[in-house]
Design a protein around this motif. Sequence first.
Motif, PDB file in Angstrom:
ATOM      1  N   PHE A 102       0.845  -1.196   0.000  1.00 50.74           N
ATOM      2  CA  PHE A 102       0.000   0.000   0.000  1.00 50.74           C
ATOM      3  C   PHE A 102       0.879   1.244   0.000  1.00 50.74           C
ATOM      4  O   PHE A 102       1.728   1.419   0.864  1.00 50.74           O
ATOM      5  CB  PHE A 102      -0.932   0.013   1.220  1.00 50.74           C
ATOM      6  N   HIS A 103       0.672   2.082  -0.998  1.00 51.02           N
ATOM      7  CA  HIS A 103       1.400   3.346  -1.114  1.00 51.02           C
ATOM      8  C   HIS A 103       0.436   4.490  -1.412  1.00 51.02           C
ATOM      9  O   HIS A 103       0.828   5.491  -2.023  1.00 51.02           O
ATOM     10  CB  HIS A 103       2.458   3.273  -2.224  1.00 51.02           C
ATOM     11  N   GLY A 104      -0.808   4.336  -1.027  1.00 49.15           N
ATOM     12  CA  GLY A 104      -1.807   5.347  -1.352  1.00 49.15           C
ATOM     13  C   GLY A 104      -2.442   5.043  -2.699  1.00 49.15           C
ATOM     14  O   GLY A 104      -2.168   4.025  -3.329  1.00 49.15           O
ATOM     15  N   CYS A 105      -3.311   5.934  -3.117  1.00 46.67           N
ATOM     16  CA  CYS A 105      -4.066   5.735  -4.357  1.00 46.67           C
ATOM     17  C   CYS A 105      -3.277   6.235  -5.561  1.00 46.67           C
ATOM     18  O   CYS A 105      -2.960   7.422  -5.654  1.00 46.67           O
ATOM     19  CB  CYS A 105      -5.405   6.467  -4.255  1.00 46.67           C
ATOM     20  N   LEU A 106      -3.001   5.337  -6.486  1.00 48.77           N
ATOM     21  CA  LEU A 106      -2.264   5.676  -7.698  1.00 48.77           C
ATOM     22  C   LEU A 106      -2.996   6.758  -8.486  1.00 48.77           C
ATOM     23  O   LEU A 106      -2.370   7.649  -9.059  1.00 48.77           O
ATOM     24  CB  LEU A 106      -2.074   4.423  -8.555  1.00 48.77           C
ATOM     25  N   PHE A 107      -4.329   6.703  -8.498  1.00 48.66           N
ATOM     26  CA  PHE A 107      -5.116   7.673  -9.259  1.00 48.66           C
ATOM     27  C   PHE A 107      -5.058   9.056  -8.608  1.00 48.66           C
ATOM     28  O   PHE A 107      -4.950  10.062  -9.298  1.00 48.66           O
ATOM     29  CB  PHE A 107      -6.558   7.179  -9.407  1.00 48.66           C
ATOM     30  N   ALA A 108      -5.101   9.098  -7.290  1.00 47.61           N
ATOM     31  CA  ALA A 108      -4.966  10.381  -6.586  1.00 47.61           C
ATOM     32  C   ALA A 108      -3.576  10.960  -6.814  1.00 47.61           C
ATOM     33  O   ALA A 108      -3.421  12.178  -7.010  1.00 47.61           O
ATOM     34  CB  ALA A 108      -5.240  10.199  -5.095  1.00 47.61           C
ATOM     35  N   HIS A 109      -2.557  10.105  -6.826  1.00 50.85           N
ATOM     36  CA  HIS A 109      -1.200  10.573  -7.104  1.00 50.85           C
ATOM     37  C   HIS A 109      -1.117  11.153  -8.521  1.00 50.85           C
ATOM     38  O   HIS A 109      -0.474  12.176  -8.751  1.00 50.85           O
ATOM     39  CB  HIS A 109      -0.181   9.451  -6.941  1.00 50.85           C
ATOM     40  N   ALA A 110      -1.770  10.474  -9.463  1.00 49.64           N
ATOM     41  CA  ALA A 110      -1.764  10.964 -10.850  1.00 49.64           C
ATOM     42  C   ALA A 110      -2.434  12.336 -10.935  1.00 49.64           C
ATOM     43  O   ALA A 110      -1.934  13.232 -11.626  1.00 49.64           O
ATOM     44  CB  ALA A 110      -2.467   9.968 -11.763  1.00 49.64           C
ATOM     45  N   LEU A 111      -3.535  12.508 -10.221  1.00 56.63           N
ATOM     46  CA  LEU A 111      -4.206  13.807 -10.223  1.00 56.63           C
ATOM     47  C   LEU A 111      -3.320  14.890  -9.622  1.00 56.63           C
ATOM     48  O   LEU A 111      -3.307  16.032 -10.098  1.00 56.63           O
ATOM     49  CB  LEU A 111      -5.531  13.724  -9.464  1.00 56.63           C
ATOM     50  N   ALA A 112      -2.582  14.534  -8.591  1.00 59.78           N
ATOM     51  CA  ALA A 112      -1.695  15.503  -7.949  1.00 59.78           C
ATOM     52  C   ALA A 112      -0.530  15.890  -8.862  1.00 59.78           C
ATOM     53  O   ALA A 112      -0.102  17.052  -8.879  1.00 59.78           O
ATOM     54  CB  ALA A 112      -1.167  14.948  -6.632  1.00 59.78           C
TER      55      ALA A 112
END
Length: 194
Positions: A102-112
């Motif tokens: 688990f490293h957080g949400c890949l999609f949220a990281h992409a949005l950031a």
Amino acid sequence: MPTPYGNREKRQHILETAYRLFKRDGFHATGIDRIIAQADVAKMTMYRHFPSKDGLIVEVLDWRMERFERQLDQLAEAGGTPEDKIDRIFDWYGRWFQSSDFHGCLFAHALAEYGDPAHAVFKAATGQKNSLKRRIHEIVAEALPDGRAGTVAAALLMLIEGATLLAQMGQGEIAIRDARKAALGFFAQSTAPS
């Protein structure tokens, strides 16, 4: 999407290698040369399968979304009440928060990292979030009129996203417990007769 070049297994290997690197280290911090080295492929092979880094990122996000959608399909097939289905989604998130990768949400990281709404990576990431919201809406719409279902679905998505952020901060167990409690309580209030 362009027709894939050559060996599908090699292509999948590159995709999965990029996925592991992107989710752990980020998109901008992970260069193509690093993906090539980790995947142990020639530069020519990489570019034949994935002509651009942005294209590779979009394909990684699409691949991850397809995996997530299959997992949600399996949860939905178990049947039960809308509350049961929502509870199973929170169970899935709780297990994910506790997993070693688990490293957080890949999609949220992409949005950031890709904040331009016109960018293909931004569109791929928002596509996943919109799809999850639609799925939650379908579940709650089984018990609520459409107007209320939309509000509840949006609130449940916000709870999931907030819990995911807290889990990334090391508070996964508490986050999922509190988010589940709020979700089921909010759902119960919304389904109570007026």
